[in-house]
Design a protein around this motif. Sequence first.
Motif, mmCIF file in Angstrom:
data_model
loop_
_atom_site.group_PDB
_atom_site.id
_atom_site.type_symbol
_atom_site.label_atom_id
_atom_site.label_comp_id
_atom_site.label_asym_id
_atom_site.label_seq_id
_atom_site.Cartn_x
_atom_site.Cartn_y
_atom_site.Cartn_z
ATOM 1 N N TRP A 31 70.921 56.452 59.068
ATOM 2 C CA TRP A 31 70.680 55.074 59.511
ATOM 3 C C TRP A 31 69.818 55.133 60.757
ATOM 4 C CZ3 TRP A 31 71.225 50.446 57.429
ATOM 5 C CH2 TRP A 31 71.175 49.317 58.250
ATOM 6 N N ASP A 32 68.629 54.554 60.669
ATOM 7 C CA ASP A 32 67.673 54.630 61.775
ATOM 8 C C ASP A 32 67.426 56.069 62.205
ATOM 9 O OD1 ASP A 32 67.120 51.941 61.911
ATOM 10 O OD2 ASP A 32 68.635 51.514 63.426
ATOM 11 N N GLY A 33 67.379 56.973 61.225
ATOM 12 C CA GLY A 33 67.017 58.355 61.497
ATOM 13 C C GLY A 33 68.144 59.279 61.916
ATOM 14 N N ARG A 34 69.368 58.756 62.012
ATOM 15 C CA ARG A 34 70.490 59.625 62.395
ATOM 16 C C ARG A 34 71.551 59.612 61.297
ATOM 17 N NH1 ARG A 34 74.782 56.565 64.439
ATOM 18 N NH2 ARG A 34 74.283 54.350 64.746
ATOM 19 N N ALA A 35 72.197 60.757 61.109
ATOM 20 C CA ALA A 35 73.224 60.873 60.084
ATOM 21 C C ALA A 35 74.454 60.061 60.476
ATOM 22 C CB ALA A 35 73.600 62.337 59.889
ATOM 23 N N VAL A 36 75.014 59.330 59.512
ATOM 24 C CA VAL A 36 76.194 58.502 59.764
ATOM 25 C C VAL A 36 77.226 58.751 58.668
ATOM 26 C CG1 VAL A 36 74.936 56.692 60.985
ATOM 27 C CG2 VAL A 36 75.185 56.550 58.499
ATOM 28 N N GLN A 37 78.475 58.397 58.971
ATOM 29 C CA GLN A 37 79.557 58.484 58.000
ATOM 30 C C GLN A 37 79.948 57.067 57.562
ATOM 31 O OE1 GLN A 37 81.092 61.233 56.686
ATOM 32 N NE2 GLN A 37 79.628 62.543 57.769
ATOM 33 N N ILE A 38 79.913 56.833 56.257
ATOM 34 C CA ILE A 38 80.346 55.539 55.718
ATOM 35 C C ILE A 38 81.527 55.819 54.799
ATOM 36 C CG2 ILE A 38 79.694 53.481 54.426
ATOM 37 C CD1 ILE A 38 76.823 53.925 55.201
ATOM 38 N N GLN A 80 79.518 47.466 60.055
ATOM 39 C CA GLN A 80 79.241 47.724 61.467
ATOM 40 C C GLN A 80 77.815 48.231 61.674
ATOM 41 O OE1 GLN A 80 81.687 46.021 63.184
ATOM 42 N NE2 GLN A 80 81.866 47.742 64.580
ATOM 43 N N LEU A 81 77.328 49.024 60.727
ATOM 44 C CA LEU A 81 75.955 49.523 60.827
ATOM 45 C C LEU A 81 74.939 48.401 60.622
ATOM 46 C CD1 LEU A 81 76.235 52.871 58.812
ATOM 47 C CD2 LEU A 81 75.849 52.652 61.279
ATOM 48 N N GLY A 82 75.264 47.480 59.734
ATOM 49 C CA GLY A 82 74.335 46.400 59.406
ATOM 50 C C GLY A 82 73.950 46.389 57.941
ATOM 51 N N ILE A 83 74.891 46.825 57.086
ATOM 52 C CA ILE A 83 74.668 46.827 55.641
ATOM 53 C C ILE A 83 75.571 45.775 55.005
ATOM 54 C CG2 ILE A 83 74.789 48.190 53.515
ATOM 55 C CD1 ILE A 83 74.474 50.704 55.263
ATOM 56 N N GLY A 140 76.555 38.185 59.612
ATOM 57 C CA GLY A 140 76.713 39.330 60.507
ATOM 58 C C GLY A 140 75.396 39.937 60.957
ATOM 59 N N GLU A 141 74.269 39.256 60.645
ATOM 60 C CA GLU A 141 72.924 39.715 60.992
ATOM 61 C C GLU A 141 72.681 41.156 60.550
ATOM 62 O OE1 GLU A 141 72.129 39.002 65.082
ATOM 63 O OE2 GLU A 141 72.318 36.835 64.902
#
Length: 254
Positions: free
Chosen positions: A60-67, A75-78, A155-156
């Motif tokens: 997400w935005d170039g960094r690894a995230v845990q979903i 929270q991320l925006g998905i 939630g934009e």
Amino acid sequence: MLALRGVSKRFGAVQALTDVELEIHPGEVVALVGDNGAGKSTLVKSIAGVSPADEGTIEWDGRAVQINRPHDAQQLGIATVYQDLALCDNLDVVGNLFLGSELLRGPLLDEVEMERRALELLSTLSIRIPSVRIPVASLSGGQRQTVAIARSLLGEPKVVILDEPTAALGVEQTAQVLDLVERLRERGLGVILISHNMAEVKAVSDRVAVLRLGRNNGVFTVADTSQEEIISAITGATDNAVTRRTTRTTEVAK
């Protein structure tokens, strides 16, 4: 904005996804297509946190995230709008838009502010609803779909996933939903559109990502790709009526 790197998912002995890659950029509509059982729903659920991937990386935005759960994705925006819409027929439009995230004024619901924000949101998206105070049950299929999409935008989010948004809709209702998809792109959102209708895919998508048997089977730029090429990638056909006809015409010309 969102990238999947080598995402795999298994359900017992069934390998649903294998090393899937996907990228979503701001202001872009990416159609996710494939035959039944290709892995589209599984991929969406992995992105939305409903059924986390077993392997691979989501960036997400170039960094690894845990979903790992839906809340992580939100929270991320998905935001995800599923095919069943999850609307409450007995509630009005305002009640559905703010369900679970109601605005309060002291111990009471702030109905005035929720109605104001609902009208503002629907207006900015050019969504036409007779009234925000009528029960959702009285709306047409297209209007219900647009309400569900509008709710996801409260939630934009930066990425919106639409699962078969025009399924079972009439011509005019489908046009309303496709217009809304284009407005989401104009707002700079990334949109993942799942659809079986190639005409709709070609009409509003920038790129088409094809899944076949849980694997990537091509990413196509809509402006440079024919509908036949996309269908061939979906079915796995390397030789079809169109390619045979082209070959035969070429041989005759020689």
